[in-house]
Design a protein around this motif. Structure first.
Motif, mmCIF file in Angstrom:
data_model
loop_
_atom_site.group_PDB
_atom_site.id
_atom_site.type_symbol
_atom_site.label_atom_id
_atom_site.label_comp_id
_atom_site.label_asym_id
_atom_site.label_seq_id
_atom_site.Cartn_x
_atom_site.Cartn_y
_atom_site.Cartn_z
ATOM 1 N N ILE A 126 -13.002 14.834 10.044
ATOM 2 C CA ILE A 126 -12.018 15.074 8.989
ATOM 3 C C ILE A 126 -10.871 14.067 9.104
ATOM 4 C CG2 ILE A 126 -10.298 16.728 8.166
ATOM 5 C CD1 ILE A 126 -12.284 18.930 9.072
ATOM 6 N N GLY A 127 -10.385 13.846 10.312
ATOM 7 C CA GLY A 127 -9.295 12.894 10.518
ATOM 8 C C GLY A 127 -9.693 11.470 10.165
ATOM 9 N N ASN A 128 -10.908 11.076 10.521
ATOM 10 C CA ASN A 128 -11.367 9.725 10.203
ATOM 11 C C ASN A 128 -11.518 9.532 8.705
ATOM 12 O OD1 ASN A 128 -11.429 8.910 12.844
ATOM 13 N ND2 ASN A 128 -13.584 9.384 13.133
ATOM 14 N N THR A 129 -12.038 10.546 8.016
ATOM 15 C CA THR A 129 -12.160 10.439 6.555
ATOM 16 C C THR A 129 -10.787 10.336 5.906
ATOM 17 O OG1 THR A 129 -14.172 11.769 6.656
ATOM 18 C CG2 THR A 129 -13.124 11.541 4.517
ATOM 19 N N GLY A 130 -9.857 11.160 6.362
ATOM 20 C CA GLY A 130 -8.491 11.091 5.821
ATOM 21 C C GLY A 130 -7.851 9.742 6.088
ATOM 22 N N PHE A 131 -8.075 9.184 7.292
ATOM 23 C CA PHE A 131 -7.507 7.879 7.611
ATOM 24 C C PHE A 131 -8.099 6.786 6.732
ATOM 25 C CE2 PHE A 131 -7.919 3.827 9.811
ATOM 26 C CZ PHE A 131 -6.574 3.513 9.961
ATOM 27 N N MET A 132 -9.418 6.821 6.522
ATOM 28 C CA MET A 132 -10.038 5.779 5.693
ATOM 29 C C MET A 132 -9.511 5.816 4.265
ATOM 30 S SD MET A 132 -13.974 5.508 7.019
ATOM 31 C CE MET A 132 -14.342 7.230 6.862
ATOM 32 N N VAL A 133 -9.356 7.015 3.707
ATOM 33 C CA VAL A 133 -8.812 7.129 2.351
ATOM 34 C C VAL A 133 -7.377 6.613 2.325
ATOM 35 C CG1 VAL A 133 -8.111 8.785 0.575
ATOM 36 C CG2 VAL A 133 -10.327 9.012 1.674
ATOM 37 N N MET A 134 -6.583 6.998 3.318
ATOM 38 C CA MET A 134 -5.189 6.562 3.379
ATOM 39 C C MET A 134 -5.089 5.047 3.557
ATOM 40 S SD MET A 134 -2.157 8.184 5.672
ATOM 41 C CE MET A 134 -2.834 7.624 7.207
ATOM 42 N N PHE A 135 -5.983 4.463 4.354
ATOM 43 C CA PHE A 135 -5.968 3.023 4.583
ATOM 44 C C PHE A 135 -6.231 2.257 3.284
ATOM 45 C CE2 PHE A 135 -8.328 -0.876 5.621
ATOM 46 C CZ PHE A 135 -7.383 -1.524 6.379
ATOM 47 N N TYR A 136 -7.280 2.650 2.550
ATOM 48 C CA TYR A 136 -7.574 1.951 1.299
ATOM 49 C C TYR A 136 -6.497 2.211 0.249
ATOM 50 C CZ TYR A 136 -12.029 0.480 3.122
ATOM 51 O OH TYR A 136 -12.993 -0.110 3.873
ATOM 52 N N TYR A 137 -5.945 3.414 0.234
ATOM 53 C CA TYR A 137 -4.844 3.688 -0.685
ATOM 54 C C TYR A 137 -3.656 2.782 -0.380
ATOM 55 C CZ TYR A 137 -0.727 5.868 -2.600
ATOM 56 O OH TYR A 137 0.455 6.070 -3.245
ATOM 57 N N ALA A 138 -3.328 2.623 0.906
ATOM 58 C CA ALA A 138 -2.191 1.776 1.284
ATOM 59 C C ALA A 138 -2.427 0.329 0.868
ATOM 60 C CB ALA A 138 -1.941 1.866 2.786
ATOM 61 N N LEU A 139 -3.641 -0.164 1.072
ATOM 62 C CA LEU A 139 -3.936 -1.543 0.662
ATOM 63 C C LEU A 139 -3.776 -1.723 -0.841
ATOM 64 C CD1 LEU A 139 -7.084 -2.503 2.773
ATOM 65 C CD2 LEU A 139 -4.801 -3.451 2.945
ATOM 66 N N ILE A 140 -4.365 -0.831 -1.597
ATOM 67 C CA ILE A 140 -4.322 -0.959 -3.055
ATOM 68 C C ILE A 140 -2.900 -0.757 -3.583
ATOM 69 C CG2 ILE A 140 -5.127 0.106 -5.200
ATOM 70 C CD1 ILE A 140 -7.783 0.677 -3.682
ATOM 71 N N SER A 141 -2.192 0.256 -3.079
ATOM 72 C CA SER A 141 -0.842 0.509 -3.592
ATOM 73 C C SER A 141 0.118 -0.617 -3.223
ATOM 74 C CB SER A 141 -0.314 1.847 -3.081
ATOM 75 O OG SER A 141 -0.130 1.809 -1.685
ATOM 76 N N ASN A 142 -0.014 -1.199 -2.041
ATOM 77 C CA ASN A 142 0.836 -2.339 -1.681
ATOM 78 C C ASN A 142 0.571 -3.534 -2.586
ATOM 79 O OD1 ASN A 142 2.239 -1.094 0.377
ATOM 80 N ND2 ASN A 142 0.771 -1.693 1.932
ATOM 81 N N PHE A 143 -0.683 -3.758 -2.900
ATOM 82 C CA PHE A 143 -1.019 -4.859 -3.805
ATOM 83 C C PHE A 143 -0.408 -4.618 -5.186
ATOM 84 C CE2 PHE A 143 -3.841 -6.573 -7.095
ATOM 85 C CZ PHE A 143 -3.706 -7.920 -6.823
ATOM 86 N N ILE A 144 -0.517 -3.389 -5.678
ATOM 87 C CA ILE A 144 0.026 -3.071 -7.001
ATOM 88 C C ILE A 144 1.539 -3.244 -7.020
ATOM 89 C CG2 ILE A 144 0.419 -1.166 -8.622
ATOM 90 C CD1 ILE A 144 -2.412 -0.187 -7.912
ATOM 91 N N VAL A 145 2.227 -2.786 -5.970
ATOM 92 C CA VAL A 145 3.685 -2.918 -5.923
ATOM 93 C C VAL A 145 4.096 -4.381 -5.861
ATOM 94 C CG1 VAL A 145 5.706 -2.490 -4.478
ATOM 95 C CG2 VAL A 145 4.155 -0.643 -5.015
ATOM 96 N N LEU A 146 3.412 -5.180 -5.068
ATOM 97 C CA LEU A 146 3.736 -6.606 -5.035
ATOM 98 C C LEU A 146 3.471 -7.276 -6.377
ATOM 99 C CD1 LEU A 146 2.412 -7.615 -1.507
ATOM 100 C CD2 LEU A 146 4.778 -7.490 -2.282
ATOM 101 N N PHE A 147 2.422 -6.860 -7.050
ATOM 102 C CA PHE A 147 2.119 -7.397 -8.368
ATOM 103 C C PHE A 147 3.213 -7.025 -9.374
ATOM 104 C CE2 PHE A 147 -0.086 -7.032 -12.511
ATOM 105 C CZ PHE A 147 -0.436 -8.371 -12.664
#
Length: 174
Positions: free
Chosen positions: A33-54
């Motif tokens: 459960i923790g690993n799945t939550g981390f993977m979702v959070m990791f990809y969310y952080a990558l995508i949201s940081n890209f969107i904010v910089l854009f």
């Protein structure tokens, strides 16, 4: 002889709300459960940081405070509702955080939960009072009676909520 728990085991039990023994099955399921939550959070952080910089680049850095405030707010909502909601829902669905108690020990467990909840409410009230007081301008909330009353009420509500949450997880075993 009772084996001593490691710090990692104590942290896992505290974070996921596991009461009692943390056996291998529970440990493996909590890791999944923790690993799945981390993977979702990791990809969310990558995508949201890209969107904010854009968005920053399109805005020419004119409204940075507004953009950052929205970014932080959306991140908090995603973490609290998304990731924490997923963890709570999945651990309840898989019955990982249930505390199995024999029928004869149910009264002593309820009494123990009351003391634990009181301690949690007091600690929550004190810590939020201190942290909010330190972050207030000129430490004004540390001497305000209104702030003290508000944090006492917060502590009471938190303690009651923790008691109800832990009481729901008690499971009677014959």
């Amino acid at each position: 002889m009772k084996t001593k728990e490691t710090l990692a085991t104590k942290l896992i039990k505290r974070f996921y709300g596991v009461q009692g023994v943390l056996d291998e099955y529970r440990r493996q399921e909590l890791y999944k459960i923790g690993n799945t939550g981390f993977m979702v959070m990791f990809y969310y952080a990558l995508i949201s940081n890209f969107i904010v910089l854009f968005v920053f680049s399109l805005d020419d850095y004119k409204n940075t405070e507004d953009i950052l405030m929205w970014y932080v707010s959306v991140n908090m909502i995603f973490l609290i509702c998304g990731i924490c909601g997923y963890i709570i829902f999945t651990t309840k669905r898989k019955h990982l955080i249930e505390n199995e108690v024999e029928v004869k020990d149910i009264k002593s467990q309820k009494k123990r939960l009351i003391y634990v909840s009181i301690r949690q409410g007091i600690m929550f009230g004190i810590l939020t009072f201190i942290f909010n007081g330190i972050m207030s301008p000129h430490f004004s909330d540390l001497t305000s009676w209104r702030a003290i009353g508000a944090h006492i009420i917060e502590g009471i509500f938190f303690g009651v909520a923790m008691y109800l949450f832990q009481r729901i997880n008690l499971k009677k075993v014959q």
